[in-house]
Write a protein that holds these residues in place. Structure first.
Motif, mmCIF file in Angstrom:
data_model
loop_
_atom_site.group_PDB
_atom_site.id
_atom_site.type_symbol
_atom_site.label_atom_id
_atom_site.label_comp_id
_atom_site.label_asym_id
_atom_site.label_seq_id
_atom_site.Cartn_x
_atom_site.Cartn_y
_atom_site.Cartn_z
ATOM 1 N N SER A 157 -37.724 -16.975 -28.645
ATOM 2 C CA SER A 157 -38.461 -15.672 -28.779
ATOM 3 C C SER A 157 -39.469 -15.668 -30.253
ATOM 4 C CB SER A 157 -37.225 -14.521 -29.003
ATOM 5 O OG SER A 157 -36.714 -14.486 -27.684
ATOM 6 N N GLY A 158 -39.259 -16.780 -30.996
ATOM 7 C CA GLY A 158 -40.070 -17.096 -32.071
ATOM 8 C C GLY A 158 -41.432 -16.584 -32.188
ATOM 9 N N ALA A 159 -42.262 -16.854 -31.265
ATOM 10 C CA ALA A 159 -43.822 -16.535 -31.365
ATOM 11 C C ALA A 159 -43.969 -14.792 -31.455
ATOM 12 C CB ALA A 159 -44.533 -17.142 -30.269
ATOM 13 N N ALA A 160 -43.066 -14.435 -30.083
ATOM 14 C CA ALA A 160 -43.025 -12.992 -29.757
ATOM 15 C C ALA A 160 -42.577 -12.078 -31.014
ATOM 16 C CB ALA A 160 -42.161 -12.639 -28.697
ATOM 17 N N VAL A 161 -41.690 -12.481 -31.611
ATOM 18 C CA VAL A 161 -41.101 -11.723 -32.918
ATOM 19 C C VAL A 161 -42.330 -11.913 -34.077
ATOM 20 C CG1 VAL A 161 -39.354 -11.931 -34.633
ATOM 21 C CG2 VAL A 161 -38.699 -12.230 -32.300
ATOM 22 N N ALA A 162 -42.654 -12.938 -34.250
ATOM 23 C CA ALA A 162 -43.883 -13.107 -35.194
ATOM 24 C C ALA A 162 -44.991 -11.938 -34.858
ATOM 25 C CB ALA A 162 -44.316 -14.472 -35.357
ATOM 26 N N LYS A 163 -45.442 -11.963 -33.498
ATOM 27 C CA LYS A 163 -46.452 -11.215 -33.109
ATOM 28 C C LYS A 163 -45.949 -9.585 -33.439
ATOM 29 C CE LYS A 163 -48.704 -14.216 -29.910
ATOM 30 N NZ LYS A 163 -48.590 -14.641 -28.455
ATOM 31 N N GLN A 164 -44.809 -9.211 -33.086
ATOM 32 C CA GLN A 164 -44.272 -7.926 -33.257
ATOM 33 C C GLN A 164 -44.365 -7.668 -34.755
ATOM 34 O OE1 GLN A 164 -43.876 -5.649 -31.279
ATOM 35 N NE2 GLN A 164 -42.688 -4.201 -32.319
ATOM 36 N N THR A 165 -43.803 -8.587 -35.760
ATOM 37 C CA THR A 165 -43.977 -8.349 -37.165
ATOM 38 C C THR A 165 -45.375 -8.151 -37.557
ATOM 39 O OG1 THR A 165 -42.208 -10.003 -37.551
ATOM 40 C CG2 THR A 165 -43.375 -9.446 -39.231
ATOM 41 N N GLN A 166 -46.285 -8.834 -37.019
ATOM 42 C CA GLN A 166 -47.682 -8.763 -37.320
ATOM 43 C C GLN A 166 -48.251 -7.144 -37.078
ATOM 44 O OE1 GLN A 166 -50.563 -10.758 -35.140
ATOM 45 N NE2 GLN A 166 -51.782 -11.307 -37.002
ATOM 46 N N LYS A 167 -47.719 -6.809 -35.845
ATOM 47 C CA LYS A 167 -47.873 -5.629 -35.285
ATOM 48 C C LYS A 167 -47.592 -4.438 -36.147
ATOM 49 C CE LYS A 167 -47.686 -2.720 -31.054
ATOM 50 N NZ LYS A 167 -47.039 -2.723 -29.777
ATOM 51 N N ILE A 168 -46.377 -4.334 -36.466
ATOM 52 C CA ILE A 168 -45.587 -3.320 -37.386
ATOM 53 C C ILE A 168 -46.432 -3.268 -38.783
ATOM 54 C CG2 ILE A 168 -43.667 -2.736 -38.605
ATOM 55 C CD1 ILE A 168 -43.323 -2.342 -35.660
ATOM 56 N N LEU A 169 -46.517 -4.536 -39.211
ATOM 57 C CA LEU A 169 -47.639 -4.469 -40.583
ATOM 58 C C LEU A 169 -48.620 -3.828 -40.337
ATOM 59 C CD1 LEU A 169 -46.609 -8.045 -42.092
ATOM 60 C CD2 LEU A 169 -45.629 -5.825 -42.706
ATOM 61 N N GLU A 170 -49.574 -3.929 -39.309
ATOM 62 C CA GLU A 170 -50.790 -3.382 -39.082
ATOM 63 C C GLU A 170 -50.699 -2.094 -38.822
ATOM 64 O OE1 GLU A 170 -54.454 -5.377 -36.316
ATOM 65 O OE2 GLU A 170 -52.655 -5.609 -35.664
ATOM 66 N N THR A 171 -49.922 -1.657 -38.171
ATOM 67 C CA THR A 171 -49.764 -0.037 -37.551
ATOM 68 C C THR A 171 -48.979 0.720 -38.554
ATOM 69 O OG1 THR A 171 -47.849 -0.417 -36.246
ATOM 70 C CG2 THR A 171 -49.880 -0.830 -35.283
ATOM 71 N N LYS A 172 -48.181 0.223 -39.266
ATOM 72 C CA LYS A 172 -47.118 1.189 -39.912
ATOM 73 C C LYS A 172 -47.023 0.802 -41.488
ATOM 74 C CE LYS A 172 -44.092 2.179 -36.083
ATOM 75 N NZ LYS A 172 -42.654 2.240 -35.635
ATOM 76 N N ILE A 173 -47.073 -0.410 -42.025
ATOM 77 C CA ILE A 173 -46.967 -0.847 -43.519
ATOM 78 C C ILE A 173 -48.011 -1.295 -44.264
ATOM 79 C CG2 ILE A 173 -45.518 -2.201 -44.895
ATOM 80 C CD1 ILE A 173 -43.560 -2.325 -42.451
ATOM 81 N N GLY A 174 -48.845 -2.079 -43.356
ATOM 82 C CA GLY A 174 -49.939 -2.758 -44.059
ATOM 83 C C GLY A 174 -49.509 -4.036 -44.675
ATOM 84 N N PHE A 175 -50.505 -4.995 -44.705
ATOM 85 C CA PHE A 175 -50.427 -6.234 -44.937
ATOM 86 C C PHE A 175 -50.439 -6.536 -46.701
ATOM 87 C CE2 PHE A 175 -52.513 -6.605 -40.801
ATOM 88 C CZ PHE A 175 -51.501 -7.325 -40.159
ATOM 89 N N THR A 176 -49.931 -7.487 -47.225
ATOM 90 C CA THR A 176 -49.747 -7.796 -48.560
ATOM 91 C C THR A 176 -51.319 -7.927 -49.011
ATOM 92 O OG1 THR A 176 -48.883 -9.068 -50.403
ATOM 93 C CG2 THR A 176 -49.432 -10.319 -48.531
#
Length: 258
Positions: free
Chosen positions: A206-225
């Motif tokens: 599940s590594g790649a899927a979790v990484a993509k989900q992390t990217q999605k949450i940062l993009e839509t809810k939190i923002g990138f550093t």
């Protein structure tokens, strides 16, 4: 929310570094803090309440270090405790569970194998997911002893190979064409597993899927550093040698009692 806060990642030991590695590769500028609760590994043999209590303790540790997002890089912890964590805390959580869906949808033989901990396979969340794919035969196998050997740095030992062979041979006989690794420790066993499985059997983690989900949450809810990339921080509550070996010697591992 402060975009420049770190991403927190925890697991019942060193296995979740397979998830951390995927996240770090996809999002290299993000600060990450990894927490290995190796003292209490494996979670798969503990009760649901024990797992919830350990997850709360790990979450508190990461929140004290100002994490903006927490990745539960452990199948057993996700399937047993993520609902409770989301009810208790405001911070977003990303979980990990066995990738049954892609295996079931792509299987030609309609037989797939799942190698996971007892805690994951007996969880309500796993049962609900498996029930969605009733046309696929799912062969479940508890990986008794695998996490303990990995935590001891015995990934390539004869004992490990013998255990894997005993767990995988019945799946081969049953004609699986996909093997789902349902524990974040298990990707480190892929070289050993490939020696046992025929070449046509696909291995999914599940590594790649979790990484993509992390990217999605940062993009839509939190923002990138917006800050420059900084070195990841690693914490463990046991001897750090095996964790250092897994991640490479150029990262600092802090031993801390928690």
């Amino acid at each position: 929310m402060d975009n420049n806060k770190p991403i927190g990642i925890f697991d019942s030991g060193i296995g979740g570094t397979s998830i951390w590695s995927a996240i770090h590769a996809l999002l290299p500028n993000e600060q990450t803090i990894y927490l290995a609760d190796s003292k209490n590994a494996p979670y798969g043999q503990k009760s649901k309440q024990e797992i919830i209590d350990l997850c709360i303790k790990n979450t508190e540790f990461l929140l004290q270090r100002d994490c903006k997002l927490i990745v539960v890089a452990c199948n057993t912890a996700t399937t047993n405790a993520i609902k409770e964590l989301r009810e208790l805390y405001q911070v977003p959580f990303i979980g990990i569970e066995p990738a049954i869906k892609p295996a079931a949808l792509n299987s030609k033989t309609q037989v797939i194998g799942i190698l996971a901990t007892q805690g994951t396979l007996s969880s309500e969340l796993f049962t609900q997911t498996a029930e969605k794919f009733q046309s696929t035969k799912i062969i479940e196998q508890v990986g008794h002893g695998l996490v303990q050997l990995i935590e001891a740095g015995e990934m390539n030992s004869p004992e490990m190979y013998a255990l894997l062979e005993s767990y995988l041979q019945p799946m081969i006989t049953a004609d699986i064409d996909y093997l789902v690794l349902g524990c974040s420790h298990y990707p480190y066993l892929i070289p050993q597993i490939k020696k046992i499985l025929p070449e046509h059997i696909h291995i999914i983690d599940s590594g790649a899927a979790v990484a993509k989900q992390t990217q999605k949450i940062l993009e839509t809810k939190i923002g990138f550093t917006t800050s420059k990339s900084s070195k990841p921080l690693f914490y463990t509550n046991t001897n750090p040698v095996v964790l250092k070996d897994i991640i490479g010697g150029h990262y600092n591992v802090l031993e801390k009692n928690f």
